[in-house]
Design a protein around this motif. Structure first.
Motif, PDB file in Angstrom:
ATOM      1  N   GLN A   1       0.509   1.202  -7.134  1.00 58.59           N
ATOM      2  CA  GLN A   1       0.401   2.652  -6.945  1.00 58.59           C
ATOM      3  C   GLN A   1      -0.125   2.983  -5.546  1.00 58.59           C
ATOM      4  OE1 GLN A   1      -1.937   3.316 -10.528  1.00 58.59           O
ATOM      5  NE2 GLN A   1      -0.224   4.443 -11.438  1.00 58.59           N
ATOM      6  N   ALA A   2      -1.048   2.182  -5.038  1.00 61.34           N
ATOM      7  CA  ALA A   2      -1.557   2.400  -3.684  1.00 61.34           C
ATOM      8  C   ALA A   2      -0.448   2.203  -2.656  1.00 61.34           C
ATOM      9  CB  ALA A   2      -2.723   1.457  -3.401  1.00 61.34           C
ATOM     10  N   ALA A   3       0.376   1.179  -2.862  1.00 64.43           N
ATOM     11  CA  ALA A   3       1.504   0.957  -1.947  1.00 64.43           C
ATOM     12  C   ALA A   3       2.437   2.156  -1.950  1.00 64.43           C
ATOM     13  CB  ALA A   3       2.248  -0.318  -2.336  1.00 64.43           C
ATOM     14  N   THR A   4       2.668   2.725  -3.109  1.00 65.80           N
ATOM     15  CA  THR A   4       3.507   3.929  -3.223  1.00 65.80           C
ATOM     16  C   THR A   4       2.838   5.116  -2.529  1.00 65.80           C
ATOM     17  OG1 THR A   4       4.439   3.132  -5.298  1.00 65.80           O
ATOM     18  CG2 THR A   4       4.630   5.488  -4.865  1.00 65.80           C
ATOM     19  N   PHE A   5       1.526   5.226  -2.660  1.00 68.24           N
ATOM     20  CA  PHE A   5       0.764   6.295  -2.008  1.00 68.24           C
ATOM     21  C   PHE A   5       0.888   6.217  -0.484  1.00 68.24           C
ATOM     22  CE2 PHE A   5      -3.251   7.483   0.071  1.00 68.24           C
ATOM     23  CZ  PHE A   5      -3.400   8.807  -0.334  1.00 68.24           C
ATOM     24  N   PHE A   6       0.780   5.013   0.077  1.00 67.32           N
ATOM     25  CA  PHE A   6       0.810   4.846   1.533  1.00 67.32           C
ATOM     26  C   PHE A   6       2.214   4.822   2.121  1.00 67.32           C
ATOM     27  CE2 PHE A   6      -3.574   3.106   0.969  1.00 67.32           C
ATOM     28  CZ  PHE A   6      -4.212   3.906   1.903  1.00 67.32           C
ATOM     29  N   GLN A   7       3.224   4.528   1.314  1.00 64.49           N
ATOM     30  CA  GLN A   7       4.592   4.348   1.799  1.00 64.49           C
ATOM     31  C   GLN A   7       5.114   5.549   2.601  1.00 64.49           C
ATOM     32  OE1 GLN A   7       7.725   5.767   0.694  1.00 64.49           O
ATOM     33  NE2 GLN A   7       8.794   4.481   2.168  1.00 64.49           N
ATOM     34  N   PRO A   8       4.924   6.812   2.159  1.00 62.85           N
ATOM     35  CA  PRO A   8       5.438   7.936   2.957  1.00 62.85           C
ATOM     36  C   PRO A   8       4.802   8.038   4.348  1.00 62.85           C
ATOM     37  CG  PRO A   8       4.819   8.671   0.758  1.00 62.85           C
ATOM     38  CD  PRO A   8       4.349   7.258   0.899  1.00 62.85           C
ATOM     39  N   HIS A   9       3.660   7.379   4.528  1.00 61.65           N
ATOM     40  CA  HIS A   9       2.948   7.396   5.811  1.00 61.65           C
ATOM     41  C   HIS A   9       3.295   6.163   6.650  1.00 61.65           C
ATOM     42  CE1 HIS A   9       0.678  10.700   4.096  1.00 61.65           C
ATOM     43  NE2 HIS A   9       0.521   9.955   3.031  1.00 61.65           N
ATOM     44  N   HIS A  10       4.238   5.374   6.154  1.00 62.31           N
ATOM     45  CA  HIS A  10       4.697   4.154   6.835  1.00 62.31           C
ATOM     46  C   HIS A  10       3.547   3.167   7.044  1.00 62.31           C
ATOM     47  CE1 HIS A  10       8.463   6.238   7.364  1.00 62.31           C
ATOM     48  NE2 HIS A  10       7.793   7.248   7.864  1.00 62.31           N
ATOM     49  N   ILE A  11       2.699   3.066   6.027  1.00 66.43           N
ATOM     50  CA  ILE A  11       1.572   2.134   6.049  1.00 66.43           C
ATOM     51  C   ILE A  11       1.809   1.075   4.987  1.00 66.43           C
ATOM     52  CG2 ILE A  11      -0.905   1.873   5.672  1.00 66.43           C
ATOM     53  CD1 ILE A  11      -1.209   4.783   6.705  1.00 66.43           C
ATOM     54  N   MET A  12       1.759  -0.178   5.414  1.00 66.45           N
ATOM     55  CA  MET A  12       1.932  -1.306   4.508  1.00 66.45           C
ATOM     56  C   MET A  12       0.578  -1.697   3.930  1.00 66.45           C
ATOM     57  SD  MET A  12       3.131  -5.198   5.431  1.00 66.45           S
ATOM     58  CE  MET A  12       4.557  -4.630   6.319  1.00 66.45           C
ATOM     59  N   CYS A  13       0.543  -1.910   2.625  1.00 64.43           N
ATOM     60  CA  CYS A  13      -0.672  -2.384   1.973  1.00 64.43           C
ATOM     61  C   CYS A  13      -0.673  -3.903   1.945  1.00 64.43           C
ATOM     62  CB  CYS A  13      -0.751  -1.859   0.545  1.00 64.43           C
ATOM     63  SG  CYS A  13      -1.011  -0.092   0.451  1.00 64.43           S
ATOM     64  N   LEU A  14      -1.805  -4.477   2.257  1.00 66.45           N
ATOM     65  CA  LEU A  14      -1.986  -5.926   2.223  1.00 66.45           C
ATOM     66  C   LEU A  14      -3.064  -6.263   1.215  1.00 66.45           C
ATOM     67  CD1 LEU A  14      -2.285  -6.516   6.062  1.00 66.45           C
ATOM     68  CD2 LEU A  14      -0.209  -6.568   4.700  1.00 66.45           C
ATOM     69  N   ILE A  15      -2.944  -7.406   0.615  1.00 66.53           N
ATOM     70  CA  ILE A  15      -4.030  -7.954  -0.191  1.00 66.53           C
ATOM     71  C   ILE A  15      -4.281  -9.347   0.342  1.00 66.53           C
ATOM     72  CG2 ILE A  15      -3.888  -6.543  -2.278  1.00 66.53           C
ATOM     73  CD1 ILE A  15      -1.968  -8.539  -3.453  1.00 66.53           C
ATOM     74  N   GLU A  16      -5.505  -9.577   0.745  1.00 65.93           N
ATOM     75  CA  GLU A  16      -5.859 -10.840   1.384  1.00 65.93           C
ATOM     76  C   GLU A  16      -6.689 -11.683   0.416  1.00 65.93           C
ATOM     77  OE1 GLU A  16      -7.927  -9.389   4.854  1.00 65.93           O
ATOM     78  OE2 GLU A  16      -6.070  -9.263   5.985  1.00 65.93           O
ATOM     79  N   PRO A  17      -6.195 -12.816   0.010  1.00 63.57           N
ATOM     80  CA  PRO A  17      -6.912 -13.651  -0.959  1.00 63.57           C
ATOM     81  C   PRO A  17      -7.995 -14.496  -0.299  1.00 63.57           C
ATOM     82  CG  PRO A  17      -4.796 -14.613  -0.468  1.00 63.57           C
ATOM     83  CD  PRO A  17      -4.869 -13.325   0.301  1.00 63.57           C
ATOM     84  N   ILE A  18      -9.039 -13.834   0.192  1.00 60.79           N
ATOM     85  CA  ILE A  18     -10.054 -14.557   0.956  1.00 60.79           C
ATOM     86  C   ILE A  18     -11.489 -14.250   0.514  1.00 60.79           C
ATOM     87  CG2 ILE A  18      -8.644 -14.883   3.010  1.00 60.79           C
ATOM     88  CD1 ILE A  18      -9.952 -12.388   4.200  1.00 60.79           C
ATOM     89  N   SER A  19     -11.662 -13.545  -0.576  1.00 54.53           N
ATOM     90  CA  SER A  19     -13.010 -13.159  -0.995  1.00 54.53           C
ATOM     91  C   SER A  19     -13.790 -14.346  -1.544  1.00 54.53           C
ATOM     92  CB  SER A  19     -12.936 -12.070  -2.063  1.00 54.53           C
ATOM     93  OG  SER A  19     -14.243 -11.713  -2.478  1.00 54.53           O
TER      94      SER A  19
END
Length: 156
Positions: A123-141
């Motif tokens: 849902q966050a990716a869909t939220f940011f998509q119209p703004h041409h922002i790619m969502c990343l998830i970094e498996p480093i925690s």
């Protein structure tokens, strides 16, 4: 070869994030091409804009979202997540003109919570998509129960 300076981890002897930014962009010998920041939220968007208008600006590549684990107990609905985390993150992403945001999620206790987090990511990716922002998830925690804390979990 191009290099990106992480304001959150470099020059920690300089206490203020804004002073680190000024230091990094003014040092020609560092030869950084871009900036990223894990937590720009301690400084207001307006203050960042003022600082960037007075100093040479490097291209901003990436910011982290506000950490969900610091904003709420449990896993919120998407509407709450949008109000608590995404709207403020978007304001900063627009101010810095970044096209990548690392979604910092939260801890999970079971498969049901894992499913809810995955839904929030989509849902966050869909939220940011119209703004041409790619969502990343970094498996480093290093958090023990953090969603996506390793590459093997990301592959699954």
């Amino acid at each position: 070869m191009r290099f990106c300076a992480n304001l959150s981890t470099l020059c920690n002897d300089i206490p203020k994030l804004t002073e680190r930014y000024i230091h990094i962009v003014q040092r020609k010998d560092y030869q950084f091409d871009a900036i990223e920041c894990q937590n720009p939220y301690d400084v207001s968007v307006d203050d960042w804009k003022e600082i960037m208008s007075k100093n040479k600006t490097l291209k901003w590549i990436l910011i982290n979202s506000l950490p969900l684990y610091d904003q709420t107990n449990g896993i919120p609905s998407f509407n709450d997540y949008q109000q608590i985390v995404l709207a403020r993150t978007l304001a900063y992403a627009k101010a810095f003109n970044v096209n990548k945001v690392h979604l910092v999620m939260t801890d999970i206790e079971n498969e049901s919570e894992r499913s809810k987090i995955i839904d929030l990511v989509y849902q966050a990716a869909t939220f940011f998509q119209p703004h041409h922002i790619m969502c990343l998830i970094e498996p480093i925690s290093t958090r023990l129960n953090y969603y996506l804390r390793s590459y093997s979990t990301a592959i699954d």
